[in-house]
Design a protein around this motif. Structure first.
Motif, PDB file in Angstrom:
ATOM      1  N   LYS A   1       0.848  -1.190   0.000  1.00 12.37           N
ATOM      2  CA  LYS A   1       0.000   0.000   0.000  1.00 12.37           C
ATOM      3  C   LYS A   1       0.881   1.237   0.000  1.00 12.37           C
ATOM      4  CE  LYS A   1      -3.791  -1.942   2.710  1.00 12.37           C
ATOM      5  NZ  LYS A   1      -4.592  -1.805   3.934  1.00 12.37           N
ATOM      6  N   ALA A   2       0.544   2.203  -0.860  1.00 12.77           N
ATOM      7  CA  ALA A   2       1.312   3.447  -0.912  1.00 12.77           C
ATOM      8  C   ALA A   2       0.456   4.549  -1.527  1.00 12.77           C
ATOM      9  CB  ALA A   2       2.589   3.272  -1.720  1.00 12.77           C
ATOM     10  N   SER A   3       0.759   5.762  -1.135  1.00 13.77           N
ATOM     11  CA  SER A   3       0.163   6.934  -1.769  1.00 13.77           C
ATOM     12  C   SER A   3       1.135   7.408  -2.843  1.00 13.77           C
ATOM     13  CB  SER A   3      -0.045   8.049  -0.745  1.00 13.77           C
ATOM     14  OG  SER A   3      -0.973   7.655   0.222  1.00 13.77           O
ATOM     15  N   ILE A   4       0.624   7.620  -4.045  1.00 13.70           N
ATOM     16  CA  ILE A   4       1.440   8.090  -5.160  1.00 13.70           C
ATOM     17  C   ILE A   4       0.903   9.451  -5.573  1.00 13.70           C
ATOM     18  CG2 ILE A   4       2.162   7.660  -7.536  1.00 13.70           C
ATOM     19  CD1 ILE A   4       1.768   4.669  -6.980  1.00 13.70           C
ATOM     20  N   SER A   5       1.790  10.449  -5.623  1.00 12.79           N
ATOM     21  CA  SER A   5       1.394  11.808  -5.985  1.00 12.79           C
ATOM     22  C   SER A   5       2.388  12.383  -6.977  1.00 12.79           C
ATOM     23  CB  SER A   5       1.355  12.708  -4.750  1.00 12.79           C
ATOM     24  OG  SER A   5       0.514  12.169  -3.763  1.00 12.79           O
ATOM     25  N   ILE A   6       1.903  13.272  -7.832  1.00 17.47           N
ATOM     26  CA  ILE A   6       2.763  14.002  -8.762  1.00 17.47           C
ATOM     27  C   ILE A   6       2.576  15.488  -8.494  1.00 17.47           C
ATOM     28  CG2 ILE A   6       3.302  14.518 -11.169  1.00 17.47           C
ATOM     29  CD1 ILE A   6       2.342  11.706 -11.889  1.00 17.47           C
ATOM     30  N   TYR A   7       3.695  16.181  -8.306  1.00 15.00           N
ATOM     31  CA  TYR A   7       3.697  17.621  -8.031  1.00 15.00           C
ATOM     32  C   TYR A   7       4.464  18.346  -9.128  1.00 15.00           C
ATOM     33  CZ  TYR A   7       2.374  16.346  -3.266  1.00 15.00           C
ATOM     34  OH  TYR A   7       1.725  15.843  -2.161  1.00 15.00           O
ATOM     35  N   ASP A   8       4.106  19.611  -9.381  1.00 16.91           N
ATOM     36  CA  ASP A   8       4.911  20.424 -10.286  1.00 16.91           C
ATOM     37  C   ASP A   8       6.061  21.034  -9.485  1.00 16.91           C
ATOM     38  OD1 ASP A   8       3.857  22.588  -8.900  1.00 16.91           O
ATOM     39  OD2 ASP A   8       2.664  23.327 -10.560  1.00 16.91           O
ATOM     40  N   LYS A   9       6.922  21.809 -10.162  1.00 22.38           N
ATOM     41  CA  LYS A   9       8.111  22.349  -9.485  1.00 22.38           C
ATOM     42  C   LYS A   9       7.769  23.391  -8.430  1.00 22.38           C
ATOM     43  CE  LYS A   9       9.134  25.778 -13.009  1.00 22.38           C
ATOM     44  NZ  LYS A   9      10.135  26.272 -13.941  1.00 22.38           N
ATOM     45  N   ASN A  10       6.536  23.913  -8.447  1.00 26.06           N
ATOM     46  CA  ASN A  10       6.101  24.883  -7.438  1.00 26.06           C
ATOM     47  C   ASN A  10       5.456  24.213  -6.224  1.00 26.06           C
ATOM     48  OD1 ASN A  10       6.908  27.061  -9.078  1.00 26.06           O
ATOM     49  ND2 ASN A  10       4.994  26.914 -10.219  1.00 26.06           N
ATOM     50  N   GLY A  11       5.338  22.882  -6.261  1.00 24.46           N
ATOM     51  CA  GLY A  11       4.751  22.152  -5.144  1.00 24.46           C
ATOM     52  C   GLY A  11       3.254  21.959  -5.239  1.00 24.46           C
ATOM     53  N   SER A  12       2.647  22.317  -6.361  1.00 26.10           N
ATOM     54  CA  SER A  12       1.201  22.131  -6.543  1.00 26.10           C
ATOM     55  C   SER A  12       0.906  20.672  -6.883  1.00 26.10           C
ATOM     56  CB  SER A  12       0.676  23.017  -7.663  1.00 26.10           C
ATOM     57  OG  SER A  12       0.873  24.370  -7.348  1.00 26.10           O
ATOM     58  N   LEU A  13      -0.071  20.094  -6.207  1.00 28.67           N
ATOM     59  CA  LEU A  13      -0.453  18.706  -6.446  1.00 28.67           C
ATOM     60  C   LEU A  13      -1.209  18.602  -7.777  1.00 28.67           C
ATOM     61  CD1 LEU A  13      -0.693  15.787  -5.355  1.00 28.67           C
ATOM     62  CD2 LEU A  13      -2.846  16.497  -4.291  1.00 28.67           C
ATOM     63  N   LEU A  14      -0.720  17.725  -8.668  1.00 23.07           N
ATOM     64  CA  LEU A  14      -1.352  17.531  -9.972  1.00 23.07           C
ATOM     65  C   LEU A  14      -2.118  16.224 -10.057  1.00 23.07           C
ATOM     66  CD1 LEU A  14       1.658  18.666 -12.183  1.00 23.07           C
ATOM     67  CD2 LEU A  14      -0.292  20.038 -11.431  1.00 23.07           C
ATOM     68  N   TYR A  15      -1.660  15.219  -9.315  1.00 22.42           N
ATOM     69  CA  TYR A  15      -2.275  13.892  -9.364  1.00 22.42           C
ATOM     70  C   TYR A  15      -2.008  13.175  -8.051  1.00 22.42           C
ATOM     71  CZ  TYR A  15      -3.137   9.045 -10.648  1.00 22.42           C
ATOM     72  OH  TYR A  15      -3.603   7.765 -10.673  1.00 22.42           O
ATOM     73  N   SER A  16      -2.992  12.387  -7.597  1.00 21.60           N
ATOM     74  CA  SER A  16      -2.815  11.626  -6.368  1.00 21.60           C
ATOM     75  C   SER A  16      -3.674  10.376  -6.420  1.00 21.60           C
ATOM     76  CB  SER A  16      -3.205  12.477  -5.159  1.00 21.60           C
ATOM     77  OG  SER A  16      -3.036  11.755  -3.970  1.00 21.60           O
ATOM     78  N   GLU A  17      -3.151   9.272  -5.878  1.00 24.36           N
ATOM     79  CA  GLU A  17      -3.914   8.032  -5.776  1.00 24.36           C
ATOM     80  C   GLU A  17      -3.371   7.181  -4.643  1.00 24.36           C
ATOM     81  OE1 GLU A  17      -3.353   4.473  -8.307  1.00 24.36           O
ATOM     82  OE2 GLU A  17      -1.980   5.728  -9.457  1.00 24.36           O
ATOM     83  N   LYS A  18      -4.226   6.309  -4.136  1.00 28.10           N
ATOM     84  CA  LYS A  18      -3.837   5.286  -3.166  1.00 28.10           C
ATOM     85  C   LYS A  18      -3.679   3.993  -3.955  1.00 28.10           C
ATOM     86  CE  LYS A  18      -4.716   7.814   0.562  1.00 28.10           C
ATOM     87  NZ  LYS A  18      -3.714   8.373   1.375  1.00 28.10           N
ATOM     88  N   ALA A  19      -2.457   3.465  -4.012  1.00 26.67           N
ATOM     89  CA  ALA A  19      -2.179   2.271  -4.797  1.00 26.67           C
ATOM     90  C   ALA A  19      -1.997   1.063  -3.887  1.00 26.67           C
ATOM     91  CB  ALA A  19      -0.918   2.482  -5.629  1.00 26.67           C
ATOM     92  N   THR A  20      -2.451  -0.093  -4.361  1.00 30.82           N
ATOM     93  CA  THR A  20      -2.278  -1.338  -3.623  1.00 30.82           C
ATOM     94  C   THR A  20      -1.853  -2.442  -4.573  1.00 30.82           C
ATOM     95  OG1 THR A  20      -4.599  -1.961  -3.896  1.00 30.82           O
ATOM     96  CG2 THR A  20      -4.030  -0.764  -1.886  1.00 30.82           C
TER      97      THR A  20
END
Length: 118
Positions: free
Chosen positions: A50-69
Motif C-alpha cells: 500500500k502506498a500513496s502516489i502523488s505528482i507535483y509540479d516544481k512549485n509544489g502544486s499537487l497535480l495527481y494523487s492516488e492510493k495504490a495497492t
C-alpha cells in the motif's frame, strides 16, 4: 558431526539475515523504472503493498494523487502527454517511508529518476 551441522546452519541463517538487512536500502523505496517511451513511463515497487502516489509540479502544486495497492508490489504506468515540458516530482509514501523522485519532461521524452531526492 551434529554440532558442526548445527553451527553451519546457525552461520547460514545469520549471514542471510545480514545480507537481507543490507539490501533494504534504508528509507528509500526500491523503485524500478521499467519503460520510458515518449511521454509514457512504467515503474514498479517490489514488496510494497500500500502506498500513496502523488505528482507535483516544481512549485509544489499537487497535480495527481492516488492510493495504490498490490499483493506483491505496485506496478504503475503513467501517460504524461498532457503535461508541458518541465520538471515534476513523483512522491511515494507508505506508513514508514516517503521518497521523492524527479520527472523530467521534454518535447520528445520523459525521464523518471531511479534515485530518490530525499
Amino acid at each position: 558431526m551434529k554440532s558442526i551441522l548445527k553451527l553451519s546452519l546457525v552461520c547460514a541463517v545469520l549471514l542471510s539475515g545480514v545480507s537481507t538487512y543490507a539490501i533494504d536500502g534504508g528509507n528509500a523505496f526500491n523503485l524500478h523504472v521499467l519503460k520510458a517511451k515518449g511521454k509514457l513511463i512504467t515503474f514498479a515497487m517490489n514488496q510494497v503493498q500500500k502506498a500513496s502516489i502523488s505528482i507535483y509540479d516544481k512549485n509544489g502544486s499537487l497535480l495527481y494523487s492516488e492510493k495504490a495497492t498490490g499483493k506483491e508490489g505496485i506496478l504503475r504506468t503513467f501517460s504524461l502527454e498532457e503535461f508541458p515540458a518541465g520538471t515534476y516530482f513523483l512522491e511515494i509514501e507508505d506508513a514508514n517511508k516517503k521518497a521523492r523522485h524527479e520527472i523530467t519532461i521534454t518535447a520528445e521524452n520523459t525521464v523518471l529518476s531511479t534515485t530518490a531526492l530525499k
